[in-house]
Structure formats: structure tokens, C-alpha cells
Design a protein around this motif. Structure first.
Motif, PDB file in Angstrom:
ATOM      1  N   ALA A 143       0.826  -1.212   0.000  1.00  0.00           N
ATOM      2  CA  ALA A 143       0.000   0.000   0.000  1.00  0.00           C
ATOM      3  C   ALA A 143       0.860   1.262   0.000  1.00  0.00           C
ATOM      4  N   TYR A 144       1.989   1.245   0.744  1.00  0.00           N
ATOM      5  CA  TYR A 144       2.817   2.455   0.798  1.00  0.00           C
ATOM      6  C   TYR A 144       3.477   2.747  -0.552  1.00  0.00           C
ATOM      7  N   MET A 145       3.746   1.693  -1.342  1.00  0.00           N
ATOM      8  CA  MET A 145       4.310   1.919  -2.672  1.00  0.00           C
ATOM      9  C   MET A 145       3.274   2.513  -3.615  1.00  0.00           C
ATOM     10  N   TYR A 149       3.565   6.064  -5.618  1.00  0.00           N
ATOM     11  CA  TYR A 149       3.319   6.298  -7.040  1.00  0.00           C
ATOM     12  C   TYR A 149       2.407   7.513  -7.233  1.00  0.00           C
ATOM     13  N   LEU A 150       1.369   7.581  -6.410  1.00  0.00           N
ATOM     14  CA  LEU A 150       0.417   8.694  -6.509  1.00  0.00           C
ATOM     15  C   LEU A 150       1.088  10.024  -6.161  1.00  0.00           C
ATOM     16  N   SER A 204      -7.386   5.069  -4.998  1.00  0.00           N
ATOM     17  CA  SER A 204      -6.400   4.673  -3.994  1.00  0.00           C
ATOM     18  C   SER A 204      -7.021   4.370  -2.646  1.00  0.00           C
ATOM     19  N   GLY A 205      -8.201   4.949  -2.372  1.00  0.00           N
ATOM     20  CA  GLY A 205      -8.824   4.749  -1.070  1.00  0.00           C
ATOM     21  C   GLY A 205      -8.277   5.650   0.007  1.00  0.00           C
ATOM     22  N   LEU A 206      -7.385   6.589  -0.335  1.00  0.00           N
ATOM     23  CA  LEU A 206      -6.866   7.533   0.642  1.00  0.00           C
ATOM     24  C   LEU A 206      -7.989   8.437   1.146  1.00  0.00           C
TER      25      LEU A 206
END
Length: 392
Positions: A143-145, A149-150, A204-206
Motif C-alpha cells: 500500500a505504501y508503494m 506512485y500517486l 487509492s482509497g486515501l
């Protein structure tokens, strides 16, 4: 590309939850404070209490609870008043919306054209966003990768046009105020860049909202349409912002499917009542066309994703709390005589701050009734059960 209204709604609902705990209200009233807090958070973000209250009533409550609607409206007015006092300058008021002097039939043609093209673009927007979400989920990276990217994408966009990052609101205001470029292909390129960036961000779901990014995409799409109409000699250059505001409202209708909220929001934050009636016409037509195109509202998509998560699926039983209103189906009925849907049972009746066993109890207005059901049935049984306790 994330708007501020999402975190504002979340923070507002937390405040409502805290108030419900501090004041030790009834369990049925806790939901009202959660809704009121969410509306107040949105009102603070936009300084638009009426539109924020309508969003809660129209999208979350579905017009089911008049008491919740009044509570939300009061909370929104207070939060909107405080926000206006703290931040007296509203940048949307700087937009000049000059109505084109068109004959009645020409106006109808313009409104019909806007509704059709916005509905088609809304279909494209929804399909692409869902596609990006599927692709993002399928990427087998930590998830952190994915977030890294974003971040790289956001940084790259900021090198080209820094105002497109965030929600893109500053870029939209610059274009709508007449200080930006009027080159059609350049506006199209910026709109598509922002659109792809928003689709990636949402996928992304952020944490964050998609309200402002959706407004920006709709406004830029409206500018493209308006500039084409200017080239054709249908409207003047001074009328571009007028078309942009109408398209912002209609695009919200196409994507989120909350017509009352979209129409009132644009009118309230801009202060231009001349766009109210055109927004009603274009928004109404857009709502009809999006139903024909079978565009699923974005909020419904998020809800479907939530109820199919493993954490939700682990819940075997779910408890729904409803408040009995005068004249409703449950008013005056004995619990033993009720015919509820299969595997639904009343486990508790809260009256006068006391918990009563449901056996032999005759329900009266004000009772907080707790109904237990299978967790997977909440989607199809929520509205029928709430309607049994409420009146319309």
C-alpha cells in the motif's frame, strides 16, 4: 486530487458522536447527532448550510426522518454562520455569471444540449473511475508503494500546473474568473489531466472527498462547451462563466445523483440566483438521462464496496435502532402481533430512559425500538423497516 469536504464531514460526525456520549442521549437520537455533525462539517467547508443539510437529507437519510432533517439544518446553519464569520471572503462570489440574451427556444436548445453532453460525459467519468479502481486493486504492490506512485504523479503535475493539485479548486476559479487561458485544446488537456489524476486518487482509497474534484471537472467541461459555443457565435465570451456554473451543478447530478443538493450548492456558494432556474432545468434533464444510461451514483458504489468488505461480512447479526413516530405503522401495535421480515426480531424497547423487554409491550410514539437482523440483509431491509416507524 482530494477535496476538503470528505474530512470535514468525517470530523463533523466525530463531533456529533462525542456530543451524544457527553450528553448521554437516547440511542435513537445518537444517529441524529451523527447526521447533524456530518452536515455541520460540510457547511463549515463550503459555508453553505442549506446545501450541506440537503446532502445529508437527500443522500444519507433519504427523506426518512423529519426530526433528523431539522436537527441537521440547525447544525448546518450554526456551522455555516461560524465559517462565514471566520472566513468572510468567498472566492466563488468573484465569478461573474452573465446570462446570455437568447430567445426562449434557443435557451431550451442550450439547456437540452448541456444535459445530453454532461450525461454522456458523466457516464464516461463513472466508467473510467470504476476501471481505475479495479486496476488499482489488482496491482500487487504494498500500500505504501501505491501511495508513493500517486505522490510522484501529484509532484509531476505540480511542475506543469500547481493549481491542478489538491482539489483543483484554484485552477477552476482562475478559469471561471476570466484570468485563465481560453484556448480550447489547452483547457481540454488540463481537464483530462485533472480527471485522470482524480480517478487515480479516488481509486487509492486515501481519505478525502471527491466533491470538489467533481465540481472542478464539471466546471472545466462546461468551459470547453462554452468556448465552442463562443466560436460558433451562439453566446458571447462574457457568458462562459454562466455555462460553467450550470455544468458544475449538472455534473454533480450525473455523478453523485443528488439533484437538490447540487442545484442549491452552486446557487448558495456563488450567490448567483440567475443560475438557479437553468440549473433546475439542466439538472432535471441530466437526472433523467443518467437514469436511462444506468449510471450508478458514486456514493452507492462506495456503499456496495463497504458492505462487501471482509470486516462487514464477519458480522453475523446487525442491530438497527428506529424511533416510533405518531401515525406510523408501528404506532399502537403490540410487539407480539407484529409481522416483521424473516429473521428480524425486536430485542429491546427503550422508553423513558429505561430498557423494556419487548414481550407484550404496546409501542407508543417516542419509543426507541432495536431490531436485530442478519448483517447481509441490512441493505434491502433498512428502508422498509425505517418506513414502518416513520411517516412521510
Amino acid at each position: 486530487s482530494l477535496g476538503r469536504e470528505g474530512p470535514s464531514v468525517q470530523i463533523g460526525s466525530y463531533v456529533g458522536c462525542l456530543v451524544s456520549k457527553w450528553t448521554r442521549v437516547l440511542s435513537g437520537e445518537r444517529k441524529q447527532l451523527l447526521a447533524a455533525g456530518a452536515g455541520a462539517g460540510l457547511a463549515a467547508a463550503f459555508a453553505a448550510p442549506l446545501a450541506s443539510s440537503l446532502l445529508v437529507i437527500e443522500s444519507i437519510e433519504r427523506f426518512d426522518a423529519p426530526k433528523t432533517a431539522i436537527t441537521t439544518l440547525l447544525a448546518g446553519v450554526v456551522a455555516g454562520g461560524v465559517a462565514s464569520w471566520l472566513f468572510p471572503v468567498n472566492p466563488y462570489h468573484l465569478i461573474d455569471a452573465i446570462e446570455p440574451l437568447l430567445p426562449f427556444l434557443s435557451q431550451l436548445k442550450l439547456f437540452l444540449l448541456l444535459a445530453v453532453v454532461i450525461s454522456l460525459f458523466g457516464k464516461f467519468y463513472s466508467e473510467v473511475t470504476l476501471y481505475f479502481k479495479q486496476v488499482y486493486t489488482g496491482v500487487k504492490h504494498p500500500a505504501y508503494m501505491k501511495m508513493l506512485y500517486l505522490l510522484v504523479v501529484a509532484y509531476s503535475i505540480s511542475l506543469v500546473q500547481v493549481n491542478l493539485t489538491g482539489g483543483g479548486e484554484q485552477f477552476l476559479l482562475e478559469q471561471a474568473s476570466g484570468n485563465g487561458s481560453i484556448q480550447i485544446m489547452w483547457v481540454v488537456a488540463m481537464m483530462m489531466l485533472h480527471f485522470v489524476f482524480t480517478a487515480l486518487s479516488v481509486s487509492s482509497g486515501l481519505p478525502g472527498g471527491n466533491f470538489i474534484p467533481t465540481l472542478v471537472t464539471g466546471g472545466l467541461f462546461g468551459q470547453v462547451i462554452a468556448l465552442i459555443l463562443v466560436q460558433r457565435g451562439f453566446i458571447a465570451q462574457e457568458n462562459v462563466s454562466y455555462v460553467m456554473l450550470i455544468c458544475m451543478s449538472a455534473f454533480l447530478v450525473a455523478v453523485i445523483r443528488t439533484p437538490l443538493t447540487a442545484i442549491v450548492l452552486i446557487t448558495e456558494i456563488t450567490g448567483h440566483f440567475e443560475v438557479f432556474y437553468p440549473s433546475v432545468v439542466v439538472g432535471g434533464l441530466t437526472y433523467y438521462f443518467t437514469e436511462l444510461l444506468q449510471i450508478q451514483p458514486f456514493n452507492v458504489t462506495l456503499y456496495d464496496d463497504m458492505i462487501h468488505t471482509p470486516d462487514f461480512q464477519k458480522q453475523k447479526r446487525y442491530t438497527l435502532s428506529v424511533e416510533i413516530m405518531t401515525g406510523s405503522y408501528l404506532d399502537g401495535k403490540e410487539v407480539d402481533e407484529l409481522r416483521l421480515p424473516e429473521r428480524c426480531i425486536i430485542i429491546n424497547v427503550h422508553r423513558d430512559r429505561k430498557d423494556l423487554k419487548p414481550d407484550g409491550i404496546r409501542l407508543i410514539p417516542g419509543d426507541q425500538v432495536q431490531i436485530e437482523m442478519d448483517a447481509q440483509d441490512i441493505e434491502k431491509l433498512y428502508e422498509p423497516l425505517v418506513s414502518m416507524a416513520n411517516i412521510y
